[in-house]
Enzyme design. Structure first.
Site, PDB file in Angstrom:
ATOM      1  N   ASP A 169      33.171  46.480  41.911  1.00  0.00           N
ATOM      2  CA  ASP A 169      34.374  47.068  41.296  1.00  0.00           C
ATOM      3  C   ASP A 169      34.260  47.020  39.770  1.00  0.00           C
ATOM      4  O   ASP A 169      35.119  47.539  39.055  1.00  0.00           O
ATOM      5  CB  ASP A 169      35.667  46.426  41.809  1.00  0.00           C
ATOM      6  CG  ASP A 169      35.761  44.942  41.511  1.00  0.00           C
ATOM      7  OD1 ASP A 169      34.795  44.359  40.969  1.00  0.00           O
ATOM      8  OD2 ASP A 169      36.826  44.352  41.818  1.00  0.00           O
ATOM      9  N   SER A 170      33.151  46.452  39.272  1.00  0.00           N
ATOM     10  CA  SER A 170      32.832  46.535  37.843  1.00  0.00           C
ATOM     11  C   SER A 170      32.697  47.996  37.418  1.00  0.00           C
ATOM     12  O   SER A 170      32.734  48.302  36.231  1.00  0.00           O
ATOM     13  CB  SER A 170      31.529  45.785  37.536  1.00  0.00           C
ATOM     14  OG  SER A 170      30.480  46.223  38.377  1.00  0.00           O
ATOM     15  N   LYS A 190      32.313  42.840  50.069  1.00  0.00           N
ATOM     16  CA  LYS A 190      32.413  41.579  49.306  1.00  0.00           C
ATOM     17  C   LYS A 190      33.868  41.342  48.959  1.00  0.00           C
ATOM     18  O   LYS A 190      34.565  42.301  48.596  1.00  0.00           O
ATOM     19  CB  LYS A 190      31.571  41.663  48.022  1.00  0.00           C
ATOM     20  CG  LYS A 190      31.727  40.428  47.129  1.00  0.00           C
ATOM     21  CD  LYS A 190      30.697  40.395  46.012  1.00  0.00           C
ATOM     22  CE  LYS A 190      31.076  41.158  44.773  1.00  0.00           C
ATOM     23  NZ  LYS A 190      32.330  40.729  44.129  1.00  0.00           N
ATOM     24  N   GLU A 192      29.817  33.245  40.361  1.00  0.00           N
ATOM     25  CA  GLU A 192      29.859  33.862  39.022  1.00  0.00           C
ATOM     26  C   GLU A 192      30.426  32.910  37.967  1.00  0.00           C
ATOM     27  O   GLU A 192      31.431  32.227  38.202  1.00  0.00           O
ATOM     28  CB  GLU A 192      30.718  35.145  39.066  1.00  0.00           C
ATOM     29  CG  GLU A 192      30.873  35.780  37.690  1.00  0.00           C
ATOM     30  CD  GLU A 192      31.396  37.209  37.698  1.00  0.00           C
ATOM     31  OE1 GLU A 192      31.656  37.762  38.781  1.00  0.00           O
ATOM     32  OE2 GLU A 192      31.531  37.767  36.582  1.00  0.00           O
TER      33      GLU A 192
HETATM   34  O1  KIV Z   1      31.863  44.003  40.437  1.00  0.00           O
HETATM   35  C1  KIV Z   1      30.724  43.542  40.280  1.00  0.00           C
HETATM   36  O2  KIV Z   1      29.809  44.208  39.752  1.00  0.00           O
HETATM   37  C2  KIV Z   1      30.495  42.180  40.736  1.00  0.00           C
HETATM   38  C3  KIV Z   1      29.227  41.519  40.319  1.00  0.00           C
HETATM   39  C4  KIV Z   1      29.232  41.228  38.882  1.00  0.00           C
HETATM   40  C5  KIV Z   1      28.942  40.323  41.147  1.00  0.00           C
HETATM   41  O3  KIV Z   1      31.307  41.622  41.413  1.00  0.00           O
END
Ligand code: KIV
Length: 269
Positions: A50-51, A118, A187
């Site tokens: 979700d980044s 996730k 993280e």
């Molecule tokens: O959203 C994302 O890219 C993540 C990673 C940084 C683990 O959760």
């Protein structure tokens, strides 16, 4: 340059679990078909994080990403990289209770070829992970600094600085493992604490800003390729100067157009 990879193996949750104490796992984010195709046979897993709400959509945090957007990007990634083990990051607000989490996870499985989802959370969310895994959803956990908690926590805070917090993180990891997750992202955690977490569980830990003690690493593709210039977090390594190279290339293109050296004779019909 072509990179010939002769040890590519399509992943599944059993193979991923077998990396524990064996071989380090490499995970990278991707949001589109083009880059996913480049990563497909090199990385062990692709995370549609979700980044993307920050890196792709330019928003200040991940919180406004929607399930529909995650499904759209996951479909693009799965189309570009059909052999990859692709994980969809469940966005904020889509797993507030176990029934809603299961309804949304089923939607993900019905609408995409994602191999897993996730979700962020430790002991507080273990009952949700348990409900998902007991209904045949493959779940990757995410503990430590959890970006979806940024507003409730008042910022992004490195975890595991005290014995009490380290003990909480270990309890979080054990709870998520017991709930049936096949791996856990750790993280923004002090490396000593990440070591304790990694040693406490028998599923792989995938670190980001957690030192080298974890069973694998994950990085956001645009960070590691140097496309994001505003700041460089301490844990990011730039493997190329993406932003600089793109700007130089576009500048060269503009010069060529202005000088009428592009297109050349051989580039004409
Ligand atoms: O959203 C994302 O890219 C993540 C990673 C940084 C683990 O959760």
């Amino acid at each position: 340059m072509s990179i010939i990879k002769n040890d590519f193996e399509k992943m599944n949750v059993t193979k991923i679990k077998n990396f524990k104490n064996n071989k380090k796992l490499t995970m990278i984010t991707a949001y589109d078909a083009l880059f996913a195709k480049l990563f497909e046979e090199i990385a062990d897993m692709i995370l549609v994080g979700d980044s993307l709400n920050m890196s792709f959509a330019g928003k200040p945090d991940t919180l406004s990403a929607t399930l529909e957007q995650m499904i759209y990007h996951t479909n693009a990634v799965c189309t570009g990289a059909p052999k990859a083990f692709t994980i969809l990051d469940m966005p904020f607000g889509t797993y507030i209770n176990k029934d809603e989490a299961l309804t949304n996870a089923i939607k993900v499985y019905q609408k995409t070829n994602a191999a897993a989802i996730k979700i962020e959370g430790g002991e507080d969310r273990a009952h949700i992970v348990e409900h998902l895994t007991s209904n045949s959803i493959a779940v990757m956990g995410h503990i430590g600094l959890m970006p979806q908690y940024v507003r409730s926590e008042g910022g992004y805070k490195v975890r595991g600085k005290t014995i009490e917090d380290t003990e909480q993180l270990v309890r979080d990891a054990i709870a998520i493992e017991k709930a049936g997750a096949f791996a856990i992202v750790v993280e923004g955690v002090m490396s000593e604490a990440a070591k304790k977490i990694t040693e406490a569980i028998s599923i792989p830990t995938i670190g980001i800003g957690a030192g080298k003690v974890t069973d694998g690493q994950v990085l956001v593709w645009s960070d590691m390729l140097g496309f994001f210039e505003d700041f460089k977090p301490k844990f990011v390594r730039h493997y190329m100067k993406g932003a600089q190279e793109v700007k130089e290339a576009i500048n060269q293109y503009r010069n060529d157009v202005q000088e009428a050296s592009f297109p050349a004779k051989e580039e004409e019909y």
